[in-house]
Motif scaffolding. Structure first.
Motif, PDB file in Angstrom:
ATOM      1  N   GLU A  24       0.838  -1.212   0.000  1.00 13.06           N
ATOM      2  CA  GLU A  24       0.000   0.000   0.000  1.00 13.06           C
ATOM      3  C   GLU A  24       0.870   1.259   0.000  1.00 13.06           C
ATOM      4  O   GLU A  24       0.398   2.333  -0.390  1.00 13.06           O
ATOM      5  CB  GLU A  24      -0.923   0.015   1.225  1.00 13.06           C
ATOM      6  CG  GLU A  24      -1.985  -1.092   1.223  1.00 13.06           C
ATOM      7  CD  GLU A  24      -1.516  -2.366   1.942  1.00 13.06           C
ATOM      8  OE1 GLU A  24      -0.284  -2.540   2.110  1.00 13.06           O
ATOM      9  OE2 GLU A  24      -2.381  -3.168   2.334  1.00 13.06           O
ATOM     10  N   LEU A  27       1.669   2.977  -3.546  1.00 15.32           N
ATOM     11  CA  LEU A  27       0.588   3.632  -4.296  1.00 15.32           C
ATOM     12  C   LEU A  27       0.964   5.088  -4.590  1.00 15.32           C
ATOM     13  O   LEU A  27       0.952   5.935  -3.688  1.00 15.32           O
ATOM     14  CB  LEU A  27      -0.704   3.580  -3.472  1.00 15.32           C
ATOM     15  CG  LEU A  27      -1.943   4.134  -4.151  1.00 15.32           C
ATOM     16  CD1 LEU A  27      -2.426   3.207  -5.263  1.00 15.32           C
ATOM     17  CD2 LEU A  27      -3.069   4.347  -3.144  1.00 15.32           C
ATOM     18  N   LEU A  31      -1.607   6.873  -9.449  1.00 18.43           N
ATOM     19  CA  LEU A  31      -2.480   5.688  -9.415  1.00 18.43           C
ATOM     20  C   LEU A  31      -3.648   5.917  -8.446  1.00 18.43           C
ATOM     21  O   LEU A  31      -4.774   5.490  -8.697  1.00 18.43           O
ATOM     22  CB  LEU A  31      -1.670   4.433  -9.025  1.00 18.43           C
ATOM     23  CG  LEU A  31      -2.413   3.098  -9.082  1.00 18.43           C
ATOM     24  CD1 LEU A  31      -2.986   2.811 -10.482  1.00 18.43           C
ATOM     25  CD2 LEU A  31      -1.517   1.934  -8.646  1.00 18.43           C
ATOM     26  N   LEU A  82      -8.463   1.531  -3.199  1.00 20.38           N
ATOM     27  CA  LEU A  82      -8.318   0.149  -3.682  1.00 20.38           C
ATOM     28  C   LEU A  82      -9.608  -0.614  -3.412  1.00 20.38           C
ATOM     29  O   LEU A  82     -10.069  -0.670  -2.263  1.00 20.38           O
ATOM     30  CB  LEU A  82      -7.152  -0.549  -2.959  1.00 20.38           C
ATOM     31  CG  LEU A  82      -5.770   0.068  -3.185  1.00 20.38           C
ATOM     32  CD1 LEU A  82      -4.795  -0.376  -2.090  1.00 20.38           C
ATOM     33  CD2 LEU A  82      -5.226  -0.316  -4.555  1.00 20.38           C
ATOM     34  N   ASP A  87      -7.228  -3.809  -8.967  1.00 18.52           N
ATOM     35  CA  ASP A  87      -6.517  -2.665  -8.354  1.00 18.52           C
ATOM     36  C   ASP A  87      -5.320  -3.172  -7.553  1.00 18.52           C
ATOM     37  O   ASP A  87      -4.233  -2.604  -7.606  1.00 18.52           O
ATOM     38  CB  ASP A  87      -7.424  -1.880  -7.393  1.00 18.52           C
ATOM     39  CG  ASP A  87      -8.708  -1.395  -8.047  1.00 18.52           C
ATOM     40  OD1 ASP A  87      -8.738  -1.289  -9.282  1.00 18.52           O
ATOM     41  OD2 ASP A  87      -9.676  -1.120  -7.294  1.00 18.52           O
ATOM     42  N   TYR A  88      -5.568  -4.239  -6.803  1.00 20.58           N
ATOM     43  CA  TYR A  88      -4.502  -4.801  -5.960  1.00 20.58           C
ATOM     44  C   TYR A  88      -3.398  -5.399  -6.831  1.00 20.58           C
ATOM     45  O   TYR A  88      -2.212  -5.233  -6.549  1.00 20.58           O
ATOM     46  CB  TYR A  88      -5.089  -5.844  -4.991  1.00 20.58           C
ATOM     47  CG  TYR A  88      -5.987  -5.196  -3.942  1.00 20.58           C
ATOM     48  CD1 TYR A  88      -5.426  -4.672  -2.782  1.00 20.58           C
ATOM     49  CD2 TYR A  88      -7.361  -5.059  -4.128  1.00 20.58           C
ATOM     50  CE1 TYR A  88      -6.221  -4.046  -1.823  1.00 20.58           C
ATOM     51  CE2 TYR A  88      -8.162  -4.438  -3.185  1.00 20.58           C
ATOM     52  CZ  TYR A  88      -7.591  -3.933  -2.041  1.00 20.58           C
ATOM     53  OH  TYR A  88      -8.375  -3.302  -1.101  1.00 20.58           O
ATOM     54  N   LEU A  91      -1.357  -2.553  -8.365  1.00 21.97           N
ATOM     55  CA  LEU A  91      -0.462  -1.931  -7.383  1.00 21.97           C
ATOM     56  C   LEU A  91       0.771  -2.806  -7.147  1.00 21.97           C
ATOM     57  O   LEU A  91       1.912  -2.318  -7.165  1.00 21.97           O
ATOM     58  CB  LEU A  91      -1.230  -1.720  -6.069  1.00 21.97           C
ATOM     59  CG  LEU A  91      -0.430  -1.167  -4.894  1.00 21.97           C
ATOM     60  CD1 LEU A  91       0.211   0.178  -5.239  1.00 21.97           C
ATOM     61  CD2 LEU A  91      -1.331  -1.031  -3.662  1.00 21.97           C
ATOM     62  N   GLU A  94       3.062  -2.705 -10.179  1.00 23.08           N
ATOM     63  CA  GLU A  94       3.856  -1.451 -10.248  1.00 23.08           C
ATOM     64  C   GLU A  94       5.086  -1.580  -9.365  1.00 23.08           C
ATOM     65  O   GLU A  94       6.177  -1.185  -9.736  1.00 23.08           O
ATOM     66  CB  GLU A  94       3.021  -0.238  -9.808  1.00 23.08           C
ATOM     67  CG  GLU A  94       2.146   0.290 -10.914  1.00 23.08           C
ATOM     68  CD  GLU A  94       1.832   1.787 -10.789  1.00 23.08           C
ATOM     69  OE1 GLU A  94       2.182   2.430  -9.774  1.00 23.08           O
ATOM     70  OE2 GLU A  94       1.194   2.300 -11.728  1.00 23.08           O
TER      71      GLU A  94
END
Ligand SMILES: Nc1ncnc2[nH]cnc12
Ligand SMILES: [Zn+2]
Length: 355
Positions: A24, A27, A31, A82, A87-88, A91, A94
């Protein structure tokens, strides 16, 4: 970036293990705004919170964290965007792309399920998305990865127990979907041993254990993690410098500290990287790895931390070899993989010295 391009190239390609990065915390504001729009999530109103008017203004605000809790207030708002499994996965992916570019071969990554569950996201959505990101990194980069489930200290211990029981019931620890547990968030305030029942069960089941301690809090937080949690690693642990006897214990028991130098300066634990006890730990035989913590909030990923340490301490190749070996040795991976990584480190060093 290191001033000397040769040492920069050496550090860039030095095979790394990362043990302390919160997914987390990867992020980026870009994003965050994209996911907020896609998922219909309301971020704070820029009328009253002007830092939320653009990615640039958030980055500017991130330059001025005043403490761990000041940072955490942004971190928890950020992760509220999120929602879906994709989305998870996005992330995590990335992060793994940046980690791969920075020479990470093995990554053990934290995630905070309680925060997501409290907003109505299913545990399965979180774990499935992050796992998909991990599998992609393994397939595309040949990286090894592990997920570490973190309990957050600002929420009730009973919530943490529910998540832990769910993960156990699903067989996530047996299957290796989740590899270990950690404890993070605000340090000074909540009881030092608030997750002791969970950690005792984890210990009895042979589940790996780490915990944030001694970041803002005094050395007694580190002792509590060792005594009440039987923690095998300590995340941060920088306040060890205030207790010579505890430092001796950490050396004797070969406890790895997962140090995050840039984070420590950004969150005002130290005024400058040169005050992070890198040299002291090396001289005292304290084993540590160097990590990024929350790279999207602190201005750089793992290589940025390696370079910041190099610029502040001018370490030798022998120092870096020791850091690399301790990082591998303290990783939660099979012996065979450790030997593979040790070989890569030595080949890299031999090549650097021959050039
Ligand atoms: N540096 C940090 N300390 C404690 N909890 C965290 N969660 C994310 N980053 C953290
Ligand atoms: Zn952390």
């Amino acid at each position: 970036m290191c001033n000397d391009s040769k040492i920069h190239g050496f550090l860039e390609k030095l095979p790394k293990c990362e043990h302390h990065v919160h997914l987390e915390g990867c992020l980026t504001p870009e994003l965050m705004f994209t996911l907020a729009a896609r998922n219909g999530i309301k971020l704070p109103d820029p009328e009253t919170r002007p830092e939320f008017s653009s990615a640039e203004s958030l980055y500017t605000r991130y330059e001025n964290f005043t403490s761990l809790d000041d940072f955490l207030s942004y971190y928890f708002i950020g992760m509220s965007v999120l929602k879906q499994q994709d989305d998870y996965e996005a992330l995590a992916w990335e992060y793994f792309q940046k980690a791969n570019a920075d020479g990470v071969h093995h990554a053990e990554v934290f995630f905070d399920p309680q925060e997501h569950i409290n907003r109505g996201v299913l545990y399965d959505t979180v774990v499935s998305g992050f796992t998909a990101g991990c599998r992609r990194a393994e397939k595309e980069y040949g990286m090894t990865t592990k997920l570490i489930l973190c309990f957050v200290k600002h929420l009730p211990a009973s919530d943490a127990s529910k998540v832990f029981d769910l993960a156990v019931e699903r067989g996530d620890f047996d299957s290796g979907v989740v590899h270990g547990i950690g404890a993070s968030s605000s340090e000074v305030g909540p009881p030092k041993d608030m997750f002791k029942e969970i950690y005792a069960t984890a210990h009895s089941k042979g589940i790996q254990r780490t915990a944030h301690a001694g970041e803002e809090g005094d050395p007694s937080y580190i002792s509590a993690a060792l005594d009440a949690y039987k923690s095998q690693r300590i995340d941060h642990g920088i306040r060890l410098i205030d207790s010579p006897s505890l430092m001796e214990r950490i050396v004797k028991d070969e406890i790895l500290l997962t140090v995050c130098p840039v984070s420590n300066v950004k969150l005002r634990c130290f005024d400058h990287i040169s005050q992070v006890p890198i040299r002291r730990f090396l001289d005292a035989g304290v084993k540590f790895s160097i990590n990024s913590d929350d790279p999207a909030y602190f201005g750089g990923f793992i290589l940025h931390n390696y370079c910041a340490v190099q610029e502040a301490f001018g370490l030798s190749i022998a120092d870096w070899r020791l850091i690399a070996l301790n990082s591998i040795e303290g990783s939660w991976i099979e012996q065979e993989r450790k030997l593979e990584l040790l070989k890569l480190v030595d080949e890299h060093i031999d090549k650097h010295l021959a050039d």
